[in-house]
Design an enzyme around this catalytic site. Structure first.
Site, PDB file in Angstrom:
ATOM      1  N   ASN A   9       0.704  -1.098   0.019  1.00  0.00           N
ATOM      2  CA  ASN A   9      -0.039  -0.046  -0.113  1.00  0.00           C
ATOM      3  C   ASN A   9       0.857   1.254   0.037  1.00  0.00           C
ATOM      4  O   ASN A   9       1.441   1.665   0.966  1.00  0.00           O
ATOM      5  CB  ASN A   9      -0.778  -0.058   1.450  1.00  0.00           C
ATOM      6  CG  ASN A   9      -1.850   1.165   1.466  1.00  0.00           C
ATOM      7  OD1 ASN A   9      -1.736   2.097   0.420  1.00  0.00           O
ATOM      8  ND2 ASN A   9      -2.421   1.426   2.431  1.00  0.00           N
ATOM      9  N   LYS A  11       0.169   4.259  -0.110  1.00  0.00           N
ATOM     10  CA  LYS A  11      -0.554   5.455   0.440  1.00  0.00           C
ATOM     11  C   LYS A  11      -0.293   6.309  -0.361  1.00  0.00           C
ATOM     12  O   LYS A  11      -0.406   6.354  -1.599  1.00  0.00           O
ATOM     13  CB  LYS A  11       0.027   5.546   1.859  1.00  0.00           C
ATOM     14  CG  LYS A  11      -0.301   4.136   2.812  1.00  0.00           C
ATOM     15  CD  LYS A  11       0.191   4.357   4.183  1.00  0.00           C
ATOM     16  CE  LYS A  11       0.025   3.055   4.825  1.00  0.00           C
ATOM     17  NZ  LYS A  11      -0.240   3.200   6.252  1.00  0.00           N
ATOM     18  N   HIS A  98      -9.439   1.106   5.028  1.00  0.00           N
ATOM     19  CA  HIS A  98      -8.099   1.368   5.877  1.00  0.00           C
ATOM     20  C   HIS A  98      -8.298   2.021   7.095  1.00  0.00           C
ATOM     21  O   HIS A  98      -9.263   3.059   7.076  1.00  0.00           O
ATOM     22  CB  HIS A  98      -7.117   1.758   4.688  1.00  0.00           C
ATOM     23  CG  HIS A  98      -5.737   1.852   5.301  1.00  0.00           C
ATOM     24  ND1 HIS A  98      -5.212   2.575   6.461  1.00  0.00           N
ATOM     25  CD2 HIS A  98      -4.686   0.766   5.131  1.00  0.00           C
ATOM     26  CE1 HIS A  98      -4.192   2.529   6.739  1.00  0.00           C
ATOM     27  NE2 HIS A  98      -3.581   1.233   5.986  1.00  0.00           N
ATOM     28  N   GLU A 100      -7.063   4.578   8.253  1.00  0.00           N
ATOM     29  CA  GLU A 100      -6.523   5.932   7.924  1.00  0.00           C
ATOM     30  C   GLU A 100      -7.642   6.447   7.144  1.00  0.00           C
ATOM     31  O   GLU A 100      -8.247   7.756   7.432  1.00  0.00           O
ATOM     32  CB  GLU A 100      -5.375   6.169   7.000  1.00  0.00           C
ATOM     33  CG  GLU A 100      -4.112   5.949   7.532  1.00  0.00           C
ATOM     34  CD  GLU A 100      -2.929   5.328   6.863  1.00  0.00           C
ATOM     35  OE1 GLU A 100      -2.701   5.193   5.796  1.00  0.00           O
ATOM     36  OE2 GLU A 100      -2.009   4.920   7.466  1.00  0.00           O
ATOM     37  N   GLU A 170      -4.958  -4.886  10.566  1.00  0.00           N
ATOM     38  CA  GLU A 170      -3.929  -4.136  10.518  1.00  0.00           C
ATOM     39  C   GLU A 170      -4.247  -3.365  11.971  1.00  0.00           C
ATOM     40  O   GLU A 170      -5.024  -2.243  12.351  1.00  0.00           O
ATOM     41  CB  GLU A 170      -4.085  -3.033   9.399  1.00  0.00           C
ATOM     42  CG  GLU A 170      -3.937  -3.339   8.343  1.00  0.00           C
ATOM     43  CD  GLU A 170      -3.234  -2.634   7.257  1.00  0.00           C
ATOM     44  OE1 GLU A 170      -2.079  -2.884   6.657  1.00  0.00           O
ATOM     45  OE2 GLU A 170      -3.674  -1.372   7.318  1.00  0.00           O
ATOM     46  N   GLY A 176       2.839   2.474  10.940  1.00  0.00           N
ATOM     47  CA  GLY A 176       3.576   3.174  10.724  1.00  0.00           C
ATOM     48  C   GLY A 176       4.472   3.651  11.665  1.00  0.00           C
ATOM     49  O   GLY A 176       4.884   4.644  12.048  1.00  0.00           O
ATOM     50  N   SER A 216       3.746  -2.081  10.201  1.00  0.00           N
ATOM     51  CA  SER A 216       5.121  -2.236  10.464  1.00  0.00           C
ATOM     52  C   SER A 216       5.795  -3.456  10.039  1.00  0.00           C
ATOM     53  O   SER A 216       6.832  -3.860  10.655  1.00  0.00           O
ATOM     54  CB  SER A 216       5.653  -1.762  11.668  1.00  0.00           C
ATOM     55  OG  SER A 216       5.082  -0.528  11.959  1.00  0.00           O
TER      56      SER A 216
HETATM   57  P1  13P Z   1       3.158   0.327   7.653  1.00  0.00           P
HETATM   58  O1  13P Z   1       3.586  -0.870   7.077  1.00  0.00           O
HETATM   59  O2  13P Z   1       3.809   1.663   7.174  1.00  0.00           O
HETATM   60  O3  13P Z   1       2.956   0.335   9.198  1.00  0.00           O
HETATM   61  O4  13P Z   1       1.517   0.719   7.246  1.00  0.00           O
HETATM   62  C1  13P Z   1       0.877  -0.566   7.100  1.00  0.00           C
HETATM   63  C2  13P Z   1      -0.607  -0.186   6.430  1.00  0.00           C
HETATM   64  O5  13P Z   1      -1.238   0.521   6.992  1.00  0.00           O
HETATM   65  C3  13P Z   1      -0.568  -0.850   5.273  1.00  0.00           C
HETATM   66  O6  13P Z   1      -2.108  -0.651   4.773  1.00  0.00           O
END
Ligand code: 13P
Length: 255
Positions: A9, A11, A98, A100, A170, A176, A216
């Site tokens: 992803n 982002k 997601h 976010e 997740e 992150g 992560s």
């Molecule tokens: P990170 O791997 O940067 O922690 O992000 C995970 C994520 O949200 C994938 O959709």
């Protein structure tokens, strides 16, 4: 019976030309193939076409995913993208729900359920995300919370081919932050998700739905997650932005 999946992803990272360079780099890294592993990349919407062209030109062994979709077919929905638009440019997967999008854009489980139905009507595979906040984890109610999300997100879905619906667990506190869940933490929730899928769809369908871990995940910790019975791969954020590291994660899944 479940093929492993490693999905990246991206982002809100990479301009059009940067996305093309990253996709070309990944195509080179993976030119020997990905064995039994399904590899997916999810660039920003404006980069999808460019990455689709790289995949076609290089015959790259990875599939294209969007990061979001709207459930309506067309019309006055400024700024949104319809499922048939994704289909037309060759996206075969789409991330939905997601954390976010839930946190910053107010998406609800009801929205996510509508998005899944709209995508599936166009043959696009949803990668439907779930996961708890730190507060919920600390209260110890994370399993119930995620099970409730799964029930709402899958309500009324008709899954005829279980390889065409993917879930990503997740935990928000691990996204992150560099703070990963342990492989046992991931298995606890992914196992509970599997049990919930058995209740909803029956043994056979539940056994074919991939459940990914995200938060992560990186080349050094991926192998531990993949050892777990109900973890079928990873949804990778930060570590998917470097072609060599992401390809290493794919190779770990091939081992
Ligand atoms: P990170 O791997 O940067 O922690 O992000 C995970 C994520 O949200 C994938 O959709």
């Amino acid at each position: 019976m479940r093929k492993r999946m490693i999905a990246g992803n991206w982002k809100m990272n990479k301009t059009f030309s940067e996305a093309v360079v990253l996709a070309e780099g990944l195509a080179r890294e993976l030119e020997g193939g990905t064995g039994d592993v399904d590899v997916v990349v999810a660039p920003p919407t404006v980069d999808l076409k460019g990455v689709a062209e790289v995949i076609e030109k290089e015959e790259a062994p990875f599939a294209l995913s969007a990061q979001n979709v709207y459930w309506q077919e067309a019309g006055a929905y400024t700024g949104e993208t319809a499922p048939n638009m994704l289909e037309a440019i060759g996206a075969t997967y789409c991330i939905i729900g997601h954390s976010e999008r839930r946190d910053y854009f107010g998406e609800t489980d009801e929205d996510i359920n509508k998005k899944a139905k709209a995508l599936m009507a166009h043959g696009i595979v949803p990668i439907s995300c779930c996961g708890e906040s730190l507060e919920i984890r600390e209260a110890g109610t994370h399993v119930e919370f995620v099970v409730d999300q799964i029930k709402k997100d899958t309500e009324g879905l008709e899954i005829t081919d279980p390889s065409k619906y993917v879930i990503a667990y997740e935990p928000i506190w691990a996204i992150g932050t560099g703070k990963t869940a342990t492989a046992d933490d991931a298995q606890e929730v992914c196992g509970a998700i599997r049990k919930t899928l058995v209740d909803i769809f029956g043994e056979e369908t539940a056994a074919g739905i991939r459940v990914l871990y995200g938060g992560s995940a990186n080349p050094s910790n991926i192998a531990g997650f993949l050892e777990k019975e109900d973890v079928d791969g990873a949804l990778v954020g930060g570590a998917s932005l470097k072609a060599d590291g992401f390809a290493d994660m794919v190779r770990s899944a091939m081992a």
